[in-house]
Scaffold this motif. Structure first.
Motif, short mmCIF file in Angstrom:
data_model
loop_
_atom_site.label_atom_id
_atom_site.label_comp_id
_atom_site.label_asym_id
_atom_site.label_seq_id
_atom_site.Cartn_x
_atom_site.Cartn_y
_atom_site.Cartn_z
N THR A 126 0.83 -1.20 0.00
CA THR A 126 0.00 0.00 0.00
C THR A 126 0.87 1.26 0.00
OG1 THR A 126 -1.72 -1.19 1.20
CG2 THR A 126 -1.86 1.20 1.19
N LEU A 127 1.89 1.30 0.86
CA LEU A 127 2.77 2.47 0.90
C LEU A 127 3.54 2.63 -0.41
CD1 LEU A 127 4.13 2.32 4.54
CD2 LEU A 127 2.71 4.10 3.52
N LYS A 128 3.99 1.53 -0.98
CA LYS A 128 4.73 1.59 -2.25
C LYS A 128 3.84 2.14 -3.36
CE LYS A 128 5.94 -2.02 -4.92
NZ LYS A 128 6.52 -3.32 -5.26
N ARG A 129 2.60 1.70 -3.39
CA ARG A 129 1.68 2.20 -4.43
C ARG A 129 1.25 3.64 -4.16
NH1 ARG A 129 -1.78 -2.65 -6.97
NH2 ARG A 129 -0.03 -4.04 -7.26
N MET A 130 1.22 4.04 -2.90
CA MET A 130 0.95 5.45 -2.59
C MET A 130 2.05 6.34 -3.16
SD MET A 130 -0.46 5.75 1.25
CE MET A 130 -2.15 5.46 1.65
N PHE A 131 3.30 5.93 -2.94
CA PHE A 131 4.42 6.72 -3.47
C PHE A 131 4.43 6.71 -4.99
CE2 PHE A 131 6.35 6.05 0.81
CZ PHE A 131 6.37 7.38 1.16
N LEU A 142 -10.58 0.79 3.32
CA LEU A 142 -10.94 1.53 2.11
C LEU A 142 -9.69 2.13 1.46
CD1 LEU A 142 -13.25 2.62 0.31
CD2 LEU A 142 -13.25 4.64 1.76
N ILE A 143 -8.82 2.72 2.28
CA ILE A 143 -7.58 3.29 1.75
C ILE A 143 -6.70 2.19 1.16
CG2 ILE A 143 -5.45 4.48 2.39
CD1 ILE A 143 -7.13 6.09 4.39
N VAL A 144 -6.60 1.07 1.86
CA VAL A 144 -5.81 -0.07 1.34
C VAL A 144 -6.41 -0.53 0.01
CG1 VAL A 144 -5.21 -2.48 1.74
CG2 VAL A 144 -4.94 -0.82 3.58
N GLY A 145 -7.73 -0.63 -0.05
CA GLY A 145 -8.38 -1.08 -1.27
C GLY A 145 -8.18 -0.13 -2.44
N ILE A 146 -8.20 1.16 -2.16
CA ILE A 146 -8.01 2.15 -3.23
C ILE A 146 -6.61 2.06 -3.81
CG2 ILE A 146 -7.76 4.62 -3.69
CD1 ILE A 146 -10.13 5.06 -1.79
N PHE A 147 -5.62 2.00 -2.95
CA PHE A 147 -4.24 2.05 -3.44
C PHE A 147 -3.73 0.69 -3.92
CE2 PHE A 147 -4.35 6.08 -1.25
CZ PHE A 147 -3.72 6.88 -2.18
N TYR A 204 -6.61 -0.30 -10.81
CA TYR A 204 -7.29 0.80 -11.49
C TYR A 204 -7.43 2.01 -10.58
CZ TYR A 204 -8.45 -2.89 -14.76
OH TYR A 204 -8.37 -3.92 -15.64
N ARG A 205 -6.46 2.24 -9.72
CA ARG A 205 -6.54 3.34 -8.74
C ARG A 205 -6.52 4.72 -9.40
NH1 ARG A 205 -1.65 1.01 -8.37
NH2 ARG A 205 0.17 2.30 -8.71
N GLU A 206 -6.04 4.78 -10.65
CA GLU A 206 -5.98 6.06 -11.34
C GLU A 206 -7.37 6.65 -11.53
OE1 GLU A 206 -4.44 3.29 -12.69
OE2 GLU A 206 -2.41 3.80 -12.03
N ARG A 207 -8.39 5.82 -11.57
CA ARG A 207 -9.78 6.32 -11.73
C ARG A 207 -10.23 7.14 -10.52
NH1 ARG A 207 -12.73 0.95 -14.14
NH2 ARG A 207 -11.42 0.76 -15.97
N PHE A 208 -9.66 6.84 -9.36
CA PHE A 208 -10.03 7.58 -8.16
C PHE A 208 -9.43 8.97 -8.16
CE2 PHE A 208 -9.18 8.74 -3.70
CZ PHE A 208 -10.48 8.75 -3.23
N PHE A 209 -8.26 9.12 -8.77
CA PHE A 209 -7.56 10.39 -8.75
C PHE A 209 -7.72 11.08 -10.07
CE2 PHE A 209 -5.34 7.47 -5.92
CZ PHE A 209 -5.62 8.09 -4.73
#
Length: 127
Positions: free
Chosen positions: A65-70, A113-118, A122-127
Motif C-alpha cells: 500500500t505504501l509503495k503504491r501510494m508513493f 478503504l484506503i488499502v483497497g483504493i491504493f 485501477y486506482r488512477e480512476r479515483f484520482f
C-alpha cells in the motif's frame, strides 16, 4: 502459556495462530469463560490470531500500500485526494501500535478503504 495449553495444535500455534476463539477483540464474544487474550496492540493481535504467516502477510500488504501510494505521488503529484489518504493511513498504522484498528467498524472501514483504493490496479480512476 494459556494459549499453548488451550490450543489443540500446540506446536503450530505460533506459526498458524490461535484463531478468534481464544485471542483478539472478537474472542470475548466467542468464548464463554471470558479468558480470551485481547492485546491492545493491533499488530500483536494479528500475530496472535493468525500466527507469523498472517503477520507477515499483513506487513506485506502495508508495504504494498505504501509503495503504491508513493507511485501514485510520482504519477499525479501532490493531489488533494492523495495527501489526506496518505496522512490518515500513516496515522492509522501508527495508531495500530496502541489499538487494533483493523477490527473496529468505522476506523477499520476507513483503513481498509484506503488499502483497497491504493492496492487496486485501477486506482488512477479515483484520482
Amino acid at each position: 502459556s494459556f494459549l499453548v495449553s488451550h490450543y489443540p495444535l500446540k506446536t503450530y500455534g505460533f506459526v498458524l495462530g490461535f484463531g478468534y476463539g481464544l485471542v483478539g477483540s472478537s474472542a470475548i464474544q466467542f468464548s464463554a469463560d471470558h479468558q480470551a487474550i485481547t492485546p491492545h496492540d493491533g499488530y500483536l493481535e494479528i500475530y496472535f490470531v493468525g500466527g507469523i504467516l498472517m503477520a507477515l502477510t499483513f506487513l506485506m500488504l502495508l508495504y504494498t500500500t505504501l509503495k503504491r501510494m508513493f507511485a501514485t505521488f510520482l504519477v499525479f503529484g501532490i493531489s488533494p485526494r492523495i495527501v489526506p489518504c496518505f496522512i490518515i493511513f500513516l496515522f492509522l498504522c501508527l495508531f495500530m501500535i496502541a489499538y487494533p484498528v483493523t477490527s473496529v467498524p468505522v476506523i477499520g472501514a476507513v483503513f481498509w478503504l484506503i488499502v483497497g483504493i491504493f492496492c487496486n490496479k485501477y486506482r488512477e480512476r479515483f484520482f
